[in-house]
Design a protein around this motif. Sequence first.
Motif, short mmCIF file in Angstrom:
data_model
loop_
_atom_site.label_atom_id
_atom_site.label_comp_id
_atom_site.label_asym_id
_atom_site.label_seq_id
_atom_site.Cartn_x
_atom_site.Cartn_y
_atom_site.Cartn_z
N LEU A 1 0.84 -1.19 0.00
CA LEU A 1 0.00 0.00 0.00
C LEU A 1 0.89 1.25 0.00
O LEU A 1 0.63 2.21 -0.73
CB LEU A 1 -0.92 -0.03 1.23
CG LEU A 1 -2.12 0.92 1.24
CD1 LEU A 1 -2.92 0.84 -0.06
CD2 LEU A 1 -3.03 0.60 2.42
N LYS B 1 2.21 1.93 -3.34
CA LYS B 1 1.15 2.46 -4.18
C LYS B 1 0.95 3.96 -3.93
O LYS B 1 0.78 4.74 -4.86
CB LYS B 1 -0.15 1.70 -3.85
CG LYS B 1 -1.00 1.42 -5.06
CD LYS B 1 -2.16 0.51 -4.67
CE LYS B 1 -3.35 0.81 -5.53
NZ LYS B 1 -3.64 -0.09 -6.59
N ILE B 2 1.00 4.33 -2.65
CA ILE B 2 0.84 5.75 -2.30
C ILE B 2 2.01 6.55 -2.87
O ILE B 2 1.84 7.62 -3.46
CB ILE B 2 0.78 5.95 -0.76
CG1 ILE B 2 -0.32 5.10 -0.13
CG2 ILE B 2 0.60 7.43 -0.41
CD1 ILE B 2 -1.71 5.33 -0.58
N GLN C 1 1.54 7.17 -6.45
CA GLN C 1 0.54 8.23 -6.68
C GLN C 1 1.17 9.60 -6.49
O GLN C 1 0.91 10.53 -7.25
CB GLN C 1 -0.62 8.10 -5.69
CG GLN C 1 -1.62 7.03 -6.03
CD GLN C 1 -2.92 7.18 -5.21
OE1 GLN C 1 -3.15 8.18 -4.57
NE2 GLN C 1 -3.75 6.17 -5.25
N LEU C 2 1.99 9.72 -5.45
CA LEU C 2 2.60 11.02 -5.16
C LEU C 2 3.59 11.41 -6.25
O LEU C 2 3.71 12.58 -6.62
CB LEU C 2 3.29 11.00 -3.79
CG LEU C 2 2.35 10.81 -2.59
CD1 LEU C 2 3.14 10.74 -1.29
CD2 LEU C 2 1.30 11.92 -2.53
N GLU D 1 3.39 10.47 -9.42
CA GLU D 1 2.59 10.86 -10.57
C GLU D 1 1.99 12.25 -10.37
O GLU D 1 1.91 13.06 -11.29
CB GLU D 1 1.47 9.83 -10.77
CG GLU D 1 0.88 9.82 -12.16
CD GLU D 1 -0.30 8.84 -12.25
OE1 GLU D 1 -0.36 7.87 -11.48
OE2 GLU D 1 -1.18 9.09 -13.10
N ASN D 2 1.61 12.52 -9.11
CA ASN D 2 1.04 13.82 -8.77
C ASN D 2 2.02 14.95 -9.08
O ASN D 2 1.65 15.98 -9.65
CB ASN D 2 0.68 13.83 -7.28
CG ASN D 2 0.00 15.10 -6.86
OD1 ASN D 2 -1.09 15.42 -7.32
ND2 ASN D 2 0.66 15.87 -6.00
N ILE E 1 2.17 15.48 -12.86
CA ILE E 1 0.98 16.17 -13.37
C ILE E 1 1.02 17.65 -12.99
O ILE E 1 0.72 18.52 -13.79
CB ILE E 1 -0.32 15.52 -12.82
CG1 ILE E 1 -0.46 14.10 -13.37
CG2 ILE E 1 -1.55 16.34 -13.19
CD1 ILE E 1 -1.61 13.30 -12.77
N ALA E 2 1.44 17.92 -11.75
CA ALA E 2 1.48 19.31 -11.27
C ALA E 2 2.35 20.16 -12.19
O ALA E 2 1.94 21.23 -12.64
CB ALA E 2 2.01 19.34 -9.84
N ILE F 1 0.68 21.31 -6.72
CA ILE F 1 0.99 19.99 -6.16
C ILE F 1 -0.07 19.61 -5.13
O ILE F 1 -0.55 18.49 -5.09
CB ILE F 1 2.37 20.01 -5.46
CG1 ILE F 1 3.46 20.48 -6.42
CG2 ILE F 1 2.71 18.64 -4.87
CD1 ILE F 1 4.78 20.79 -5.75
N GLY G 1 0.98 8.26 3.65
CA GLY G 1 -0.46 8.48 3.80
C GLY G 1 -0.96 8.04 5.17
O GLY G 1 -2.16 8.07 5.43
N HIS H 1 5.02 15.88 2.81
CA HIS H 1 5.95 15.62 1.70
C HIS H 1 5.97 16.77 0.70
O HIS H 1 6.87 16.86 -0.12
CB HIS H 1 5.57 14.31 1.00
CG HIS H 1 4.15 14.27 0.55
ND1 HIS H 1 3.75 14.73 -0.68
CD2 HIS H 1 3.02 13.87 1.19
CE1 HIS H 1 2.43 14.58 -0.76
NE2 HIS H 1 1.96 14.07 0.36
#
Lengths: 280, 189
Positions: free
Chosen positions: A43, A46-47, A50-51, A53-54, A57-58, A65, A239, A271
Amino acid sequence: MRIINTSEVTQIVSKMCIDANYYLSEDMKETFNKSMDREESELGKKIFSQLEENLQIAGEDKIPICQDTGMAVIFVEIGQEVSLQGANITDAINEGVRKGYTEGYLRKSVVSDPIERVNTKDNTPAVIHYDIVPGDKVKITVAPKGFGSENMSRVFMLKPADGIEGVKEAILTAVKDAGPNACPPMVVGVGIGGTFEKSALMAKKALTRNLNDRPDIEWVRSLEDEMLDEINSLGIGPGGLGGKLTALAVNINTYATHIAGLPVAVNICCHVNRHVTEII
Amino acid sequence: MTLGKVQLLNKDIIMERHIELPITSEVASSLNAGDYLYLSGEMYVARDAAHKRIYELIEKGEPLPIDLKDSCIYYMGPSPAREGQVIGSAGPTTASRMDKYAPTFLDKGQKCMIGKGKRSKEVRDAIIRNHAVYLASVGGAGALLSKCIVESEVIAYEDLGAEAIRKIKVKDFPAIVVCDDKGGNLYDL
Ligand code: SF4
């Protein structure tokens, strides 16, 4: 005397507010990537992804962010050979914040009064700390601070007899209490010594330190390492959902203190530890 | 470190589920702390100031601007959207600030809350009693989460700016079950 017009300060502050909220500094990104490889929980991994990828994208799609683009905390070091001309420096800085938060599509999260709570709609005023230093430059650090993690920060007025063990306990207590609320993996800023307010200011400043820079004092260096290991065995994880990486870094600043005291301030940051520095 | 956390650390399989909103009591009861969900459908967005106003209306017995029955409320206050974007950065805010209001909302029919961080005993009890659920989305992933929001509209309290109530439509919005109606609490595991 070197003359600097404060309109230049406005422009730079505005740009820094925007940059800080769209791109993480290189040292933060490096540390983030290194830590990500060490996570063991599924998990947690996975988090982390995501961060990651975030962040991408930002930067690419120009979306902050984090939606909490913070209250603007600004450190200004003014060289004593500088003469500031034009608008009052505090007004010039606030104008920069206003401009940056408005033009940069950043959230306005500031209320004018802590009880009446009316939004100022331009994210001003900033919290500004001035220092007079030797030289003819002006150094500005903009550190927008989110309140999910700010709310979990603490000042402990320990007794000298509590010693380093008391300091360790204080740091761990603050981190444990913060848990998932502070959006781990966190960066932990610590101020040890000084007075009540000096410790808090040192803790805040510690968060803006480049993560590749290490303190000069040996016991402080080993305390940073030890605390990072201890925090990363608490199991809070990315997370707060369980895992190994609860903190990315522990940065500690110290100062002289009174014979009767041992203040310890712990300023927790998520973070999204934003800080940009420019020198004029 | 407690035993539960160790188990979670070693858990290789994450239970993933696609869920269509609204979440009813039946759906909520089928969820367990630790489940990884992808939500699709409509939900409300509200945070501190909007909760305070709705709570005051409930206390006075006045009509509410949103229908709480089987509702899902995402605790969030977005950054402004650019031209062509549905919404700005849109990650969760700390849920504990809504703890004062949440039990009343749940007793009035709300079934799902999305935020980040710990909840009070009162909220966890209200989750069990009402067969509801508390989910966490990842704090500080607002840019990523905004990509899962396909529609967004301010439906009440526009004067609150970022704190206005919105109705949003999400597609495959990632969220993790933290508190379920069996008393399971992922943060305590
Ligand atoms: S604590 Fe940090 S990452 Fe979490 S919501 Fe606040 S600013 Fe964003």
